[in-house]
Design a protein around this motif. Structure first.
Motif, PDB file in Angstrom:
ATOM      1  N   GLU A   1      60.334 112.566  20.334  1.00 39.43           N
ATOM      2  CA  GLU A   1      60.823 111.445  20.855  1.00 39.43           C
ATOM      3  C   GLU A   1      61.894 110.959  21.788  1.00 39.43           C
ATOM      4  O   GLU A   1      61.587 110.680  23.105  1.00 39.43           O
ATOM      5  CB  GLU A   1      60.712 110.467  19.452  1.00 39.43           C
ATOM      6  N   ASP A   2      62.877 111.248  21.338  1.00 42.14           N
ATOM      7  CA  ASP A   2      63.768 111.030  22.000  1.00 42.14           C
ATOM      8  C   ASP A   2      63.750 111.701  23.350  1.00 42.14           C
ATOM      9  O   ASP A   2      64.415 111.019  24.661  1.00 42.14           O
ATOM     10  CB  ASP A   2      65.029 111.102  21.512  1.00 42.14           C
ATOM     11  N   ARG A   3      63.903 112.846  23.901  1.00 43.01           N
ATOM     12  CA  ARG A   3      63.161 114.047  24.833  1.00 43.01           C
ATOM     13  C   ARG A   3      62.133 113.203  25.261  1.00 43.01           C
ATOM     14  O   ARG A   3      62.734 113.357  26.958  1.00 43.01           O
ATOM     15  CB  ARG A   3      62.785 115.493  24.518  1.00 43.01           C
ATOM     16  N   GLY A   4      60.906 113.515  24.900  1.00 43.08           N
ATOM     17  CA  GLY A   4      59.977 112.316  25.643  1.00 43.08           C
ATOM     18  C   GLY A   4      60.237 111.053  26.269  1.00 43.08           C
ATOM     19  O   GLY A   4      60.284 110.132  27.810  1.00 43.08           O
ATOM     20  N   HIS A   5      61.336 109.637  25.848  1.00 41.49           N
ATOM     21  CA  HIS A   5      61.650 109.004  25.651  1.00 41.49           C
ATOM     22  C   HIS A   5      62.239 108.999  27.220  1.00 41.49           C
ATOM     23  O   HIS A   5      62.671 108.287  28.384  1.00 41.49           O
ATOM     24  CB  HIS A   5      62.805 108.393  25.263  1.00 41.49           C
ATOM     25  N   GLN A   6      63.481 110.124  27.497  1.00 38.35           N
ATOM     26  CA  GLN A   6      64.719 109.845  28.182  1.00 38.35           C
ATOM     27  C   GLN A   6      63.585 110.300  29.439  1.00 38.35           C
ATOM     28  O   GLN A   6      63.730 109.933  30.430  1.00 38.35           O
ATOM     29  CB  GLN A   6      65.725 111.214  27.463  1.00 38.35           C
ATOM     30  N   PHE A   7      62.775 111.279  29.485  1.00 36.54           N
ATOM     31  CA  PHE A   7      61.626 112.201  30.513  1.00 36.54           C
ATOM     32  C   PHE A   7      61.260 110.589  31.257  1.00 36.54           C
ATOM     33  O   PHE A   7      61.299 110.564  32.099  1.00 36.54           O
ATOM     34  CB  PHE A   7      60.823 112.803  29.919  1.00 36.54           C
ATOM     35  N   LYS A   8      60.753 109.853  30.477  1.00 38.51           N
ATOM     36  CA  LYS A   8      60.359 108.751  30.973  1.00 38.51           C
ATOM     37  C   LYS A   8      60.900 107.606  31.368  1.00 38.51           C
ATOM     38  O   LYS A   8      60.311 106.887  32.222  1.00 38.51           O
ATOM     39  CB  LYS A   8      59.119 108.179  29.724  1.00 38.51           C
TER      40      LYS A   8
ATOM     41  N   THR B   1      52.121 118.119  40.361  1.00 34.82           N
ATOM     42  CA  THR B   1      52.464 117.527  39.004  1.00 34.82           C
ATOM     43  C   THR B   1      53.687 118.170  38.549  1.00 34.82           C
ATOM     44  O   THR B   1      53.841 119.524  38.410  1.00 34.82           O
ATOM     45  CB  THR B   1      50.950 117.212  37.891  1.00 34.82           C
ATOM     46  N   VAL B   2      54.299 117.297  37.497  1.00 36.62           N
ATOM     47  CA  VAL B   2      55.358 117.317  37.041  1.00 36.62           C
ATOM     48  C   VAL B   2      55.238 117.163  35.567  1.00 36.62           C
ATOM     49  O   VAL B   2      54.812 116.615  34.899  1.00 36.62           O
ATOM     50  CB  VAL B   2      56.866 116.569  37.520  1.00 36.62           C
ATOM     51  N   LEU B   3      55.165 118.670  34.976  1.00 35.93           N
ATOM     52  CA  LEU B   3      55.017 118.629  33.333  1.00 35.93           C
ATOM     53  C   LEU B   3      56.278 119.110  32.656  1.00 35.93           C
ATOM     54  O   LEU B   3      56.635 120.053  32.821  1.00 35.93           O
ATOM     55  CB  LEU B   3      53.581 119.686  33.349  1.00 35.93           C
ATOM     56  N   LEU B   4      56.690 118.660  31.450  1.00 35.66           N
ATOM     57  CA  LEU B   4      57.752 118.150  30.371  1.00 35.66           C
ATOM     58  C   LEU B   4      56.835 118.394  29.770  1.00 35.66           C
ATOM     59  O   LEU B   4      55.584 118.347  28.618  1.00 35.66           O
ATOM     60  CB  LEU B   4      58.675 117.220  30.414  1.00 35.66           C
ATOM     61  N   SER B   5      56.568 119.368  29.766  1.00 33.09           N
ATOM     62  CA  SER B   5      55.736 120.908  28.050  1.00 33.09           C
ATOM     63  C   SER B   5      56.743 122.338  27.084  1.00 33.09           C
ATOM     64  O   SER B   5      56.189 122.920  27.717  1.00 33.09           O
ATOM     65  CB  SER B   5      54.205 121.689  27.972  1.00 33.09           C
ATOM     66  N   PRO B   6      57.740 121.550  26.918  1.00 35.49           N
ATOM     67  CA  PRO B   6      58.861 122.239  26.466  1.00 35.49           C
ATOM     68  C   PRO B   6      58.558 123.369  25.865  1.00 35.49           C
ATOM     69  O   PRO B   6      59.614 124.763  26.282  1.00 35.49           O
ATOM     70  CB  PRO B   6      60.002 121.994  25.728  1.00 35.49           C
ATOM     71  N   ALA B   7      57.186 123.197  24.594  1.00 34.59           N
ATOM     72  CA  ALA B   7      57.098 124.972  23.867  1.00 34.59           C
ATOM     73  C   ALA B   7      58.269 125.479  22.877  1.00 34.59           C
ATOM     74  O   ALA B   7      58.513 126.131  22.067  1.00 34.59           O
ATOM     75  CB  ALA B   7      57.123 125.972  24.957  1.00 34.59           C
ATOM     76  N   CYS B   8      58.956 124.167  22.897  1.00 36.48           N
ATOM     77  CA  CYS B   8      60.019 124.423  22.129  1.00 36.48           C
ATOM     78  C   CYS B   8      60.388 123.477  20.939  1.00 36.48           C
ATOM     79  O   CYS B   8      60.448 122.035  21.296  1.00 36.48           O
ATOM     80  CB  CYS B   8      61.788 125.009  22.931  1.00 36.48           C
TER      81      CYS B   8
ATOM     82  N   LYS C   1      55.760 116.634  22.942  1.00 35.06           N
ATOM     83  CA  LYS C   1      55.763 116.791  21.338  1.00 35.06           C
ATOM     84  C   LYS C   1      54.773 118.194  21.562  1.00 35.06           C
ATOM     85  O   LYS C   1      55.059 118.750  20.179  1.00 35.06           O
ATOM     86  CB  LYS C   1      54.453 115.696  20.810  1.00 35.06           C
ATOM     87  N   ALA C   2      54.678 119.165  22.936  1.00 35.17           N
ATOM     88  CA  ALA C   2      54.587 120.044  22.639  1.00 35.17           C
ATOM     89  C   ALA C   2      55.316 120.958  22.504  1.00 35.17           C
ATOM     90  O   ALA C   2      56.860 121.033  23.072  1.00 35.17           O
ATOM     91  CB  ALA C   2      53.851 120.957  23.577  1.00 35.17           C
ATOM     92  N   THR C   3      55.952 121.414  21.429  1.00 28.98           N
ATOM     93  CA  THR C   3      57.247 122.237  20.574  1.00 28.98           C
ATOM     94  C   THR C   3      57.541 123.454  20.137  1.00 28.98           C
ATOM     95  O   THR C   3      57.495 124.579  19.421  1.00 28.98           O
ATOM     96  CB  THR C   3      57.913 121.389  19.268  1.00 28.98           C
ATOM     97  N   ASN C   4      56.146 123.732  20.324  1.00 25.68           N
ATOM     98  CA  ASN C   4      55.154 125.423  20.196  1.00 25.68           C
ATOM     99  C   ASN C   4      54.512 125.715  21.450  1.00 25.68           C
ATOM    100  O   ASN C   4      54.250 125.138  22.026  1.00 25.68           O
ATOM    101  CB  ASN C   4      54.496 125.905  18.665  1.00 25.68           C
ATOM    102  N   ILE C   5      54.204 126.772  21.577  1.00 23.42           N
ATOM    103  CA  ILE C   5      53.725 128.194  22.369  1.00 23.42           C
ATOM    104  C   ILE C   5      52.681 127.042  22.725  1.00 23.42           C
ATOM    105  O   ILE C   5      51.782 127.139  24.170  1.00 23.42           O
ATOM    106  CB  ILE C   5      53.602 129.906  22.266  1.00 23.42           C
ATOM    107  N   ASN C   6      50.887 127.201  21.423  1.00 21.36           N
ATOM    108  CA  ASN C   6      50.084 127.210  21.148  1.00 21.36           C
ATOM    109  C   ASN C   6      49.803 125.091  21.275  1.00 21.36           C
ATOM    110  O   ASN C   6      48.394 125.260  22.715  1.00 21.36           O
ATOM    111  CB  ASN C   6      49.842 126.679  19.334  1.00 21.36           C
ATOM    112  N   ALA C   7      50.446 124.818  21.475  1.00 19.49           N
ATOM    113  CA  ALA C   7      50.941 123.406  22.195  1.00 19.49           C
ATOM    114  C   ALA C   7      50.885 123.456  24.038  1.00 19.49           C
ATOM    115  O   ALA C   7      50.133 122.763  24.263  1.00 19.49           O
ATOM    116  CB  ALA C   7      51.257 122.430  21.769  1.00 19.49           C
ATOM    117  N   THR C   8      51.490 124.081  24.159  1.00 24.92           N
ATOM    118  CA  THR C   8      51.799 123.811  26.199  1.00 24.92           C
ATOM    119  C   THR C   8      50.736 124.911  26.732  1.00 24.92           C
ATOM    120  O   THR C   8      50.686 124.827  27.761  1.00 24.92           O
ATOM    121  CB  THR C   8      53.299 124.828  25.966  1.00 24.92           C
ATOM    122  N   PHE C   9      50.446 125.500  25.817  1.00 23.07           N
ATOM    123  CA  PHE C   9      49.344 126.340  26.306  1.00 23.07           C
ATOM    124  C   PHE C   9      48.264 125.852  27.070  1.00 23.07           C
ATOM    125  O   PHE C   9      47.331 126.027  27.935  1.00 23.07           O
ATOM    126  CB  PHE C   9      48.181 127.337  24.892  1.00 23.07           C
TER     127      PHE C   9
END
Length: 444
Positions: A431-438, A414-421, A326-334
């Motif tokens: 959601e699709d991206r997160g489900h595929q990751f899981k 830790t492996v972190l999916l936090s795309p910032a995009c 759900k981190a789709t921007n820089i601030n969330a990934t920060f």
């Protein structure tokens, strides 16, 4: 009888159509794409006329009012023609507001709004109030108002939804924070986006409340230059406040009307400084709504957070995999990187929305050992970080991303999916991206 035309037949549009029909409007729904079968049957059952795969101008341009889906930009040809004809264009939120007898709680912000909304709803619901949850989450606000017009709702609102309001007035408005987002919809002017977010308070009166992040420089700047009528209640991680919420000695302190609540941070069910902020905002609302302190503490401690937001997926070979899709921007990934306690293999990338990757540089140097870049065009990310981390690998699928991350991670990492995009280059949505990751993590 007024004629209402609804552009877009998703959750928001169909909910609006249902409410409009109940209020005896002449209703027509028009979608440029194809309408999902589930929504077609709802429209057919309510005997509402609809069309798909294009807009018939003579059926659209004879409207008294048009409600457009938040996803349709103002520069879409049909919207331009509607505006040129002088027809009023509003959002679902504005339309439904007029048929909802109770004032709502509205929450916006670049990040944290979903968690704050879910947490607020949980605190109020478990505290005994009859509230609904709507906006960007779950069933549409209009659809719920059609069946329960006398409920108060906790609404998560995007800037797009706020762009379409005129008279909408929440009793409690929250602005969680500001960071550049969706600038492609705001002529690439950050100030336009900020003004859009502040529309949440424009119709509030002295009897209403505006809760905001006191630590956010952009919010502070805007409030210096503009006046609001609502009573301002800030929250802060770093400043002691006379009224509002702040942190002192590992406790959240909420103080107003000569009353104080003290909540130990260690009792929160979710981790990270950003979640302390979300909890402060939600607790302030619960306090305004007279929820008992014990109930607030109990609800905060068993809140599990939101899917795709720093969601712990699984430990494999003593490596923790975290889904922050759900981190789709820089601030969330920060905030995600800041919360890392062990060396991180960071999966990043997607559709860049005008990101400044330098804002993450200090955290990347401190927390990230390897980067797996998942996107069609990774140029900016590669130029920023390739020489900062031990290894930098580019991939084109989630399966590959997870496999490569596993090979780069060591026990205790830790492996972190936090795309910032945004996700639209390789996935349907975040959601699709997160489900595929899981799914790929579970396949390891």
């Amino acid at each position: 009888m007024k004629r209402i035309v609804i552009l877009g037949a998703g959750e928001s549009g169909v909910g609006t159509a249902t409410l409009a029909k109940k209020q005896n409007f002449e209703v027509f729904v028009s979608d440029f794409g194809t309408i999902h079968d589930r929504y077609k049957s709802v429209l057919d059952e309510a005997e509402i006329q609809w069309e798909e795969k294009g807009h018939t101008e003579e059926l659209v341009l004879n409207a008294d009012v048009v409600v457009k889906s938040p996803g349709i930009p103002d520069h879409a040809p049909i919207v331009k023609r509607i505006i040129a004809k002088g027809i009023k264009v509003i959002s679902e939120i504005e339309f439904a507001y007029h048929f909802n007898s109770e004032l709502s709680i509205a929450i916006t912000g670049s990040n944290g709004k979903t968690t704050t909304t879910m947490l607020t709803y949980k605190l109020l619901k478990e505290g005994g109030l009859d509230v609904g949850l709507a906006g960007n989450i779950g069933d549409s606000y209009a659809g719920q108002v059609a069946n329960h017009p006398d409920k108060s709702y906790v609404l998560e609102l995007s800037s797009f939804q706020l762009d379409g309001i005129e008279e909408f007035r929440p009793n409690i408005a929250v602005l969680t924070n500001l960071s550049p987002d969706h600038l492609d919809r705001y002529n690439y002017k950050y100030s336009n986006y900020i003004d859009s977010k502040f529309r949440i308070t424009m119709n509030q009166t002295a009897e209403d409340y505006f809760i905001y992040d006191y630590d956010d420089k952009e919010i502070q700047q805007w409030l210096k230059n503009h006046s609001i009528k609502a009573k301002a209640l800030p929250f802060s991680l770093y400043s002691k406040l006379d009224e509002g919420a702040y942190v002192e000695e590992e406790n959240i302190i909420v103080t107003m009307d000569k009353e104080t609540i003290v909540l130990p941070i260690e009792e929160l069910g979710v981790e990270g400084l950003h979640n302390v902020k979300n909890a402060m905002a939600a607790t302030t609302i619960a306090h305004l709504k007279k929820i008992r302190k014990e109930k607030i503490r109990e609800s905060l401690s068993d809140f599990q957070g939101v899917e795709h937001r720093l969601e712990k997926v699984l430990k494999v070979d003593n490596v923790q995999y975290i889904n922050d899709s759900k981190a789709t921007n820089i601030n969330a990934t920060f905030f995600a990187l800041e919360s890392m306690k062990t060396p991180a293999v960071w999966i990043v990338g997607g559709v860049d929305k005008g990101n400044d990757y330098n804002e993450l540089m200090a955290l990347v140097r401190e927390k990230v050992k390897s980067i797996v870049c998942l996107g069609v065009d990774n140029t900016k990310i590669r130029e920023s970080y390739e020489n900062v981390v031990d290894s930098f690998v580019e991939v084109q699928s989630m399966k590959e991303a997870v496999r490569v991350a596993k090979s780069l991670a060591e026990s205790g990492d830790t492996v972190l999916l936090s795309p910032a995009c945004a996700s639209f280059d390789l996935f349907k949505n975040y959601e699709d991206r997160g489900h595929q990751f899981k799914e790929e993590v579970h396949n390891l």
